[in-house]
Design a protein around this motif. Structure first.
Motif, PDB file in Angstrom:
ATOM      1  N   LEU A   1       9.134   0.314  -8.483  1.00 13.17           N
ATOM      2  CA  LEU A   1       8.658   0.699  -7.167  1.00 13.17           C
ATOM      3  C   LEU A   1       7.744  -0.410  -6.641  1.00 13.17           C
ATOM      4  O   LEU A   1       6.550  -0.445  -6.924  1.00 13.17           O
ATOM      5  N   ASP A   2       8.337  -1.295  -5.867  1.00 17.15           N
ATOM      6  CA  ASP A   2       7.639  -2.507  -5.438  1.00 17.15           C
ATOM      7  C   ASP A   2       8.096  -2.882  -4.030  1.00 17.15           C
ATOM      8  O   ASP A   2       9.260  -2.639  -3.671  1.00 17.15           O
ATOM      9  N   PRO A   3       7.199  -3.479  -3.219  1.00 15.55           N
ATOM     10  CA  PRO A   3       7.598  -3.890  -1.870  1.00 15.55           C
ATOM     11  C   PRO A   3       8.673  -4.967  -1.825  1.00 15.55           C
ATOM     12  O   PRO A   3       9.210  -5.272  -0.754  1.00 15.55           O
ATOM     13  N   TYR A   4       8.996  -5.548  -2.971  1.00 13.37           N
ATOM     14  CA  TYR A   4      10.059  -6.546  -3.098  1.00 13.37           C
ATOM     15  C   TYR A   4      11.388  -6.040  -2.531  1.00 13.37           C
ATOM     16  O   TYR A   4      12.146  -6.786  -1.913  1.00 13.37           O
ATOM     17  N   PHE A   5      11.684  -4.766  -2.721  1.00 20.69           N
ATOM     18  CA  PHE A   5      13.008  -4.226  -2.404  1.00 20.69           C
ATOM     19  C   PHE A   5      13.087  -3.744  -0.951  1.00 20.69           C
ATOM     20  O   PHE A   5      12.092  -3.624  -0.256  1.00 20.69           O
ATOM     21  N   SER A   6      14.306  -3.446  -0.496  1.00 20.92           N
ATOM     22  CA  SER A   6      14.565  -3.302   0.941  1.00 20.92           C
ATOM     23  C   SER A   6      14.068  -2.011   1.569  1.00 20.92           C
ATOM     24  O   SER A   6      13.702  -2.000   2.749  1.00 20.92           O
TER      25      SER A   6
ATOM     26  N   GLU B   1       0.839  -1.209   0.000  1.00 19.28           N
ATOM     27  CA  GLU B   1       0.000   0.000   0.000  1.00 19.28           C
ATOM     28  C   GLU B   1       0.869   1.254   0.000  1.00 19.28           C
ATOM     29  O   GLU B   1       0.591   2.229  -0.712  1.00 19.28           O
ATOM     30  N   TYR B   2       1.946   1.232   0.790  1.00 21.87           N
ATOM     31  CA  TYR B   2       2.855   2.378   0.832  1.00 21.87           C
ATOM     32  C   TYR B   2       3.532   2.594  -0.526  1.00 21.87           C
ATOM     33  O   TYR B   2       3.630   3.727  -1.008  1.00 21.87           O
ATOM     34  N   CYS B   3       3.985   1.501  -1.148  1.00 19.88           N
ATOM     35  CA  CYS B   3       4.625   1.615  -2.466  1.00 19.88           C
ATOM     36  C   CYS B   3       3.636   2.133  -3.510  1.00 19.88           C
ATOM     37  O   CYS B   3       4.005   2.910  -4.395  1.00 19.88           O
ATOM     38  N   GLN B   4       2.381   1.714  -3.396  1.00 21.00           N
ATOM     39  CA  GLN B   4       1.368   2.215  -4.320  1.00 21.00           C
ATOM     40  C   GLN B   4       1.167   3.718  -4.142  1.00 21.00           C
ATOM     41  O   GLN B   4       0.975   4.455  -5.111  1.00 21.00           O
ATOM     42  N   LYS B   5       1.227   4.180  -2.898  1.00 21.37           N
ATOM     43  CA  LYS B   5       1.098   5.624  -2.639  1.00 21.37           C
ATOM     44  C   LYS B   5       2.233   6.403  -3.292  1.00 21.37           C
ATOM     45  O   LYS B   5       2.017   7.474  -3.898  1.00 21.37           O
ATOM     46  N   LEU B   6       3.468   5.882  -3.216  1.00 22.10           N
ATOM     47  CA  LEU B   6       4.598   6.550  -3.864  1.00 22.10           C
ATOM     48  C   LEU B   6       4.413   6.587  -5.372  1.00 22.10           C
ATOM     49  O   LEU B   6       4.745   7.586  -6.028  1.00 22.10           O
ATOM     50  N   THR B   7       3.869   5.494  -5.925  1.00 24.44           N
ATOM     51  CA  THR B   7       3.577   5.459  -7.358  1.00 24.44           C
ATOM     52  C   THR B   7       2.529   6.505  -7.706  1.00 24.44           C
ATOM     53  O   THR B   7       2.673   7.253  -8.686  1.00 24.44           O
ATOM     54  N   ASP B   8       1.472   6.581  -6.906  1.00 26.10           N
ATOM     55  CA  ASP B   8       0.410   7.571  -7.138  1.00 26.10           C
ATOM     56  C   ASP B   8       0.938   9.000  -7.024  1.00 26.10           C
ATOM     57  O   ASP B   8       0.424   9.914  -7.673  1.00 26.10           O
TER      58      ASP B   8
END
Length: 496
Positions: free
Chosen positions: A131-136, A109-116
Motif C-alpha cells: 500500500l504505497d503511493p507508487y501505484f496508480s 498521507e492517503y495511503c498511510q490512512k488506508l494502512t492505519d
C-alpha cells in the motif's frame, strides 16, 4: 524485403523507438527526452501530449533513418513506464490533468490512512502490491477528487483512465481501442492478479467508476491496428508489457528462478516465479510478468525508486557532469568514494525500506572530498540498493543468486557493473543487446504476429557481451554493506 519489429519504449524521461531485425539486432534507434514537471515537493508529473508527440515523432524518425517504409514493419510492440496514470475525455481524447508519474508521492498521507485503517493485507492479497503511493489507484482518486468536475464526468462515463501503454494504444488507433495488458493492469492496485479481473471491492475503496477502465488482454496479443491517418499504415499492435516485465522477457528469463536487474531511472529487480503468485510479507512486490495465450507467468519484484535519475541529478541539479555518459570517466579518477556515501532518496525509498518520508543524503564528507568522490558514490548507490533487494529476495525465496542479468542505460557502465559484482559476490552478465526492455516488447509482438513460433526460438537470439566476476573478499563486502546501511538509517523518516 527485410522486415522489422517496431518497439515503442516510452520511459520516464524519454521516448524511444527501436527497430529490431528478426535475430534481435538493432537496425535503428531514435530517442527524445521530454520535460519533467515538479509542481510541489515530492510531486512529479508529465504532459500526456508531450509523451504522445515525442513517441510518434521518434517512431517516424526511426523508420526514416533507414529509408524504410511502413510495409516493412511486422507490427508494433509497446513497453512503458509503469504506474504512471492518465485520465482523459472519452470523446475528445483530451487529458483532464497531467499524467501523475510513478515517482510522485502526493498521495502518501492517503495511503498511510488506508494502512492505519487495516486495509494493507486485503489489498496485498488481491494485488500482490504494497500500500504505497507508487501505484496508480490513489493517483486516479486524486485526479477525480481535485480536478473540477472530473468525478461527475467519470460517473457519467465520459472519462477514460489508463497507464501509459493504454494512452498510446488509444492514440495510435485513433481512439478505437481502450486496452491494456496483464502486466500493466497488475500495477494499478485495482486488478486482482489471481482472478485476472478488475476488482470491484478495490474500485469501490478508491472511488473509481468501472466505466473508466480499459479491457485487459495477454501481453502477446493483437490489441488492435494503428489508424492509417496517424502512421500511414494499419499495423498490428501485437505486444504490450510494462517496462520491467518487458526487460525480464527480453533477457529470456523464461524459467522459474531466473532474474534480471534494470538500471533505468529507477532500479528494478525481477525474478520469474512461474505459474503461481509468490506472496511475501517483507517489502517485495508480487506482480504479473506477462501473459502468453491462456498462461500467466508471475514475478517477484524489488523496486528501487532512484538509480539513473541520480546521475541525471548530478548533471542537471548539481551540474558536476555535462552528460550522464561522463560518470564512469569521472568516477574512475579516484580509487574509491573516499568514504562518501550517497543515499538518493529523492522521493522516499522503495524496497526493502518502503519509506515515503526518507530523503536523500550525502554523508562521509571530509575536507579531502571532491566531486569525483561524489560522482563515484552516486554510481555505487545503484549497486548498494540492488544488493539490498537481492538480499531480501534470497531470504524470502531461499533461492541462491549466483548470477544476475543486467540491462538499462547504466548497464553500459563497466565501473558500476564491476562494483555490483564485488558487492554481491556474484557474476554479472551483460547481454549483447542491453536494450532488453524494447527487445522484450518486440519479442512479445513477434510471437503474436507469427515472426516467432515459440520462446525457444527467441532464446537462440540471446548472446552475452561481457561477464563481470567478483574481485573482492567476503570481509570487504560485509563491511561495505554494514556502512551503507548505517547511512540509509540516517535518511529514513526525515520528512515528517
Amino acid at each position: 524485403m527485410k522486415k522489422y519489429i517496431m518497439a515503442l519504449d516510452q520511459g520516464t524521461t524519454s521516448s524511444r523507438c527501436i527497430l529490431f531485425e528478426r535475430d534481435g539486432k538493432i537496425a535503428s534507434v531514435v530517442q527524445r527526452e521530454f520535460s519533467q514537471i515538479f509542481p510541489a515537493e515530492g510531486w512529479v508529473e508529465h504532459d500526456p501530449m508531450a509523451i504522445w508527440s515525442s513517441q510518434i515523432s521518434v517512431a517516424t524518425e526511426a523508420l526514416l533513418k533507414i529509408g524504410g517504409s511502413w510495409n516493412e514493419i511486422y507490427g508494433i510492440g509497446i513497453t512503458n513506464q509503469r504506474e504512471t496514470v492518465i485520465v482523459w475525455d472519452r470523446k475528445t481524447g483530451i487529458p483532464v490533468y497531467n499524467a501523475i508519474v510513478w515517482q510522485c508521492r502526493r498521495t502518501a498521507e492517503y495511503c498511510q490512512k488506508l494502512t492505519d485503517d487495516g486495509l494493507e493485507m486485503m489489498i496485498k492479497s488481491k494485488t500482490g502490491l504494497l500500500l504505497d503511493p507508487y501505484f496508480s489507484a490513489s493517483k486516479v482518486k486524486w485526479i477525480l477528487d481535485n480536478v473540477d468536475g472530473a468525478r461527475e464526468r467519470a460517473e457519467r462515463g465520459e472519462l477514460c483512465m489508463g497507464t501509459v501503454d493504454t494512452w498510446l494504444i488509444w492514440n495510435l488507433t485513433g481512439g478505437k481501442i481502450h486496452a491494456t495488458d496483464y502486466s500493466n493492469a497488475s500495477r494499478t492496485m485495482l486488478f486482482n492478479i489471481k482472478t485476472l479481473e478488475w476488482d470491484m471491492e478495490l474500485l469501490s475503496l478508491f472511488g473509481i467508476p468501472c466505466s473508466m477502465l480499459p479491457k485487459v488482454f495477454p501481453s502477446s496479443h493483437v490489441f488492435g491496428y494503428t489508424d492509417a491517418k496517424i502512421l500511414g499504415a494499419e499495423l498490428p499492435i501485437g505486444g504490450v508489457a510494462g517496462d520491467q516485465q518487458a526487460a525480464l522477457f527480453g533477457q529470456c528469463c523464461f524459467d522459474e528462478g531466473q532474474l534480471k536487474n534494470t538500471y533505468g531511472t529507477g532500479g528494478f529487480l525481477l525474478m520469474n516465479t512461474g505459474n503461481e503468485p509468490y506472496m511475501t510479507e517483507n517489502g517485495l512486490i508480487t506482480t504479473i510478468a506477462w501473459g502468453l495465450g491462456n498462461k500467466v507467468t508471475y514475478a517477484l519484484e524489488g523496486s528501487v525508486f532512484v538509480c539513473g535519475a541520480a546521475i541525471q541529478w548530478l548533471r542537471d541539479g548539481l551540474k558536476i557532469l555535462e552528460s550522464a555518459q561522463d560518470s564512469e570517466y569521472y568516477a574512475s579518477k579516484v580509487k574509491d568514494s573516499g568514504g562518501v556515501l550517497v543515499v538518493p532518496a529523492f522521493q522516499g525509498l522503495g524496497a526493502p525500506w518502503w519509506d515515503p518520508y526518507a530523503r536523500g543524503i550525502i554523508i562521509g564528507i571530509t575536507r579531502a572530498t571532491n566531486k569525483y568522490h561524489i560522482i563515484r558514490a552516486t554510481l555505487e548507490s545503484m549497486a548498494y540498493q540492488t544488493a539490498d533487494v537481492i538480499d531480501l529476495m534470497k531470504r524470502s525465496t531461499g533461492i541462491s543468486v549466483s548470477a544476475l542479468a543486467v540491462d538499462g542505460g547504466a548497464a553500459a557502465n563497466n565501473l558500476l557493473l564491476q562494483f555490483q559484482s564485488d558487492i554481491l559476490g556474484a557474476t554479472i552478465e551483460r547481454p549483447d543487446c542491453i536494450e532488453t526492455t524494447a527487445l522484450g516488447a518486440a519479442y512479445l509482438c513477434g510471437l503474436s504476429c507469427g515472426v516467432y513460433t515459440s520462446t525457444d526460438e527467441i532464446l537462440k537470439n540471446r548472446k552475452s557481451e561481457r561477464i563481470f566476476t567478483p574481485l573482492t573478499e567476503d570481509s570487504w563486502r560485509t563491511e561495505k554493506i554494514r556502512i551503507w546501511r548505517r547511512a540509509v538509517e540516517r535518511s529514513l523518516g526525515w520528512k515528517e
